[in-house]
Structures are given as structure tokens and as C-alpha cells.
Write a protein that holds these residues in place. Structure first.
Motif: not given
Length: 415
Positions: A39-65
């Protein structure tokens, strides 16, 4: 003693994001049961941000770890598309506050259940039929190319054969089993290619870079002959939870293989000794095999390997930041993949006589700050190994280099 701490790279829509701290991560890939397709694999991740910078992520964005191995090279451990994004205030101070981005992404196989096909196929071998279907979904058509794209801005290193590839990986072609022609019948792509893979005794898989591949029935035999086992030491694994299971549910002693374009024909085989010992444990496997001889061969193959129970390594965990793990083992575990051949030594003597040889079926990464572990699920080597085809033997092999005591009945791997 080798000290190592994980260094991460998270790339979203082609842009590396470096201003946040990777706080927690869970990745699951592969399958938990050798009788089913992945079946499809998945990733759950948490990113901590202290600069209040908008992370350019949205539904269907490609992601690589990716994570650096011991040679200081980034190695991909997951690729997919974002399905869920959450932004939460974690902590507030006098002059600043900390936010947490929670991101969930699914692997490449998640695309297939949502794509439909009429599935018209000629009589071909399993790998060719799977390629025919997946190439329709994972190669962009000419009409899908953005109208504003010019030759000058297109990647000059792209070849015509791979242009527009949005996720088609390595497909073993042509495969080893001839499958029946298929007439038009609307279905989802995952159901169809899973059935074709099962018919060919192969399996679908996701690469860590986000591509879909297919391994045919002799893929693991050929891999083992060329590369051998990765040796791992159970003394370096996490002791708690080390688990081997032997299950009656893995025994098959009466097999019926349905075959043909409509799966209306069948061939059966049974093992009398196993039935006497365990009772009848039957299974019907539906395929689209074209040839009756192949259906009989597959029934006998299942029986020869599964008439008696064999242990499955359901869990072994390695803490990659453990200094007892040497760099070679650490790098092999970072680059783990479905079908990798593993030899585990120094198990307790009452666990499969102290050693286990098998293939990786599924795995999970678990990470927190400066910590990374990987948990493996392994199937026995015998469940997957089929005799090499004549044309799979390396062309450099000579009669003189093959053991003179090897008889034909046992010559499943020549290397």
C-alpha cells in the motif's frame, strides 16, 4: 564505536526548507503481509519554526525527506505528495513564539486508486502489461504540457524516453509469466496493476524518491545472486520488542490457481503430509495467467515453500544513533528498500537457531531531535526465492566456476 547524528533535508516543491527544525518524524513503507501488494507509504513530520516564516507547502505539494549517511551524502528516505497540513502555536515567550507545522504526505502508490482505466491489454508478459498501464498514468501527455513552456527553459538533460515522467520507476520487463489479453472493463489502476503483479508472482513498490516500480518473480533471486546478504548483528539492535512469529496462517497446503482472461479455468495442487499434520488450509488465488502450465507451476511453487510453517521476523529495531552500530550497517539501514536481502546473526539461540535470512517487506523510521531508529519486518528467504531463468545467469559465468557438486534440482541461484 562510531558517533553519528542525523542531519536532515526537507524539500517541498523543489525548494529546500532549512529555517525550521525537524522535531518528530514517522515514515512507514512497504507491506505487512507477503500475501498482499504494498500500500502507499506515508510520512508524518513536525517542523518547529521560531521566525513565523510561511513554509511554502500546500495540499498536493511534492515533498522529499533526506538524511545524511556516514559519508556525508544525503540519502532519500521518502518521496510523495502532501495530503494534510496543520499549523499550531506551540509556545509563546515575551518577544517571540514558536509554531509547529504538522505535515502528512502519502507515497506514489496513493495516486493509483484515484486513477481510472479501461485496462485494454494484449496478451503479454506481466512486466509489459504493468508498464502499459502505469505509463498511461505516470507519463504526461503532449496536451498536458504547459502551453507557456519553451524548449529553452526545458531541462536540457532530459531524454525523449523519460520526458514527462511523473513517477514511473524501474519495471522488470518483460516479466516471467504470460498473461491473458484483457478487454475493456473500467476499474481503478491500483486494483488492476495489483492483480497483474499477483498473477506474475511479483510485487509493486515505492522508491524513496517517489516512483512506482515492479519486481518480477525472479527479481529477488537475481538480486541475491548479484549482491548477497547485508549482514546485521542482533547485538546492535534494540533488545526490547525483538520478535519472531511462526503462524499457522502462513501455511498453505491446498492451492487452487484460477487463470485465463476471465479467471474461469483452474489448476489445483495439495500436500497430503501437511494436511495430515495441520488440517486443510486452502487458498484460491485468482490470476490472469494465460497458460495452464504456469498455473500448475505456481500452485506447486506455493506448496513447496508454504506447506510447512516458517518463522517471520515481525520486528527488529536498530537505533541508528547507537555508537555500537558500525557505519556500514548504519548506511545500509538508512538506504533500506523493499526486497533487500538481510542476514541477522547473534539472535538468542532459541530464536530460529540464532540467525535469520530473509527479505525486507516493510519498515518504519522514527525520529525525534538527534535520534533516528528503523524497524524492519522480514519474510523468510524461501518465501520469495524462485529458480533463476536461464537468461538471468551472468554472461561471465563459466561451467568451471559453478560448484561441481551442485545438482540440477538445487541449482536455483548461479553466481
Amino acid at each position: 564505536m562510531t558517533q553519528w547524528n542525523p542531519v536532515w533535508k526537507v524539500t517541498i516543491d523543489g525548494t529546500e526548507y532549512t529555517t525550521a527544525v525537524l522535531a518528530n518524524l514517522t515514515i512507514r513503507s512497504g507491506r505487512t503481509n507477503i500475501y498482499e501488494q504494498a500500500q502507499a507509504g506515508y510520512v508524518n513530520l513536525q517542523l518547529l519554526d521560531v521566525n513565523q516564516t510561511a513554509i511554502p507547502v500546500s495540499i498536493n505539494s511534492t515533498i522529499s525527506v533526506q538524511v545524511k549517511d556516514t559519508s556525508n551524502t544525503f540519502v532519500s528516505i521518502f518521496g510523495g505528495n502532501v495530503v494534510d497540513v496543520g499549523l499550531e502555536v506551540l509556545d509563546v515567550g515575551n518577544t517571540m513564539f514558536t509554531q509547529t507545522y504538522s505535515i502528512t504526505a502519502l507515497g506514489a502508490l496513493a495516486r493509483l486508486p484515484k486513477a481510472l482505466t479501461n485496462g485494454v491489454l494484449p496478451k503479454e508478459f506481466d512486466g509489459d502489461q504493468i508498464y502499459d498501464i502505469l505509463s498511461q498514468v505516470l507519463f504526461a501527455s503532449w496536451a498536458e504540457v504547459p502551453g507557456a513552456l519553451t524548449w529553452a527553459t526545458y531541462d536540457p538533460t532530459t531524454t525523449w524516453a523519460t520526458a514527462g515522467n511523473t513517477g514511473l520507476g524501474e519495471i522488470d520487463r518483460p516479466g516471467n509469466y504470460e498473461l491473458a489479453a484483457r478487454s475493456s472493463d473500467r476499474t481503478d489502476v491500483y486494483s488492476l496493476v495489483s492483480a497483474l503483479a499477483t498473477s506474475g508472482l511479483g510485487y509493486l513498490y515505492e522508491s524513496p524518491t517517489g516512483q512506482i516500480g515492479y519486481a518480477d518473480s525472479t527479481h529477488r533471486t537475481n538480486y541475491l545472486a548479484a549482491n548477497g546478504y547485508v549482514d546485521l548483528d542482533a547485538n546492535q539492535a534494540r533488545a526490547a520488542g525483538l520478535r519472531i512469529e511462526t503462524r499457522v496462517g502462513d501455511v498453505r497446503n491446498s492451492l487452487t490457481i484460477k487463470y485465463g482472461a476471465t479467471s474461469s479455468s483452474e489448476r489445483s495442487a495439495s500436500d497430503a503430509a501437511s494436511i495430515t499434520e495441520y488440517g486443510t488450509l486452502a487458498q484460491i488465488i485468482t490470476t490472469t495467467l494465460h497458460n495452464a502450465a504456469d498455473a500448475t507451476s505456481q500452485a506447486n511453487f506455493y506448496l513447496s515453500l508454504r506447506a510447512q510453517p516458517q518463522p517471520i521476523f515481525s520486528q527488529i529495531t536498530f537505533d541508528l544513533t547507537n555508537p555500537e552500530v558500525d557505519n556500514s550497517d548504519r548506511d545500509n539501514l538508512i538506504g533500506i528498500f523493499m526486497g533487500e536481502a538481510i542476514n541477522i546473526n547473534n539472535l538468542p539461540s532459541n530464536m530460529n537457531s540464532g540467525s535469520f535470512q530473509g527479505f525486507v517487506e516493510g519498515w518504519s523510521f522514527q525520529a525525534s531531535y538527534n535520534q533516528l531508529s528503523v524497524t524492519l519486518l522480514l519474510s523468510p528467504q524461501a518465501y520469495s526465492t524462485q529458480a533463476m531463468r536461464w537468461n538471468d545467469v551472468p554472461i561471465t559465468e563459466t561451467w568451471a566456476s559453478v560448484s561441481p557438486t551442485l545438482d540440477w534440482a538445487n541449482a536455483t541461484i548461479v553466481a
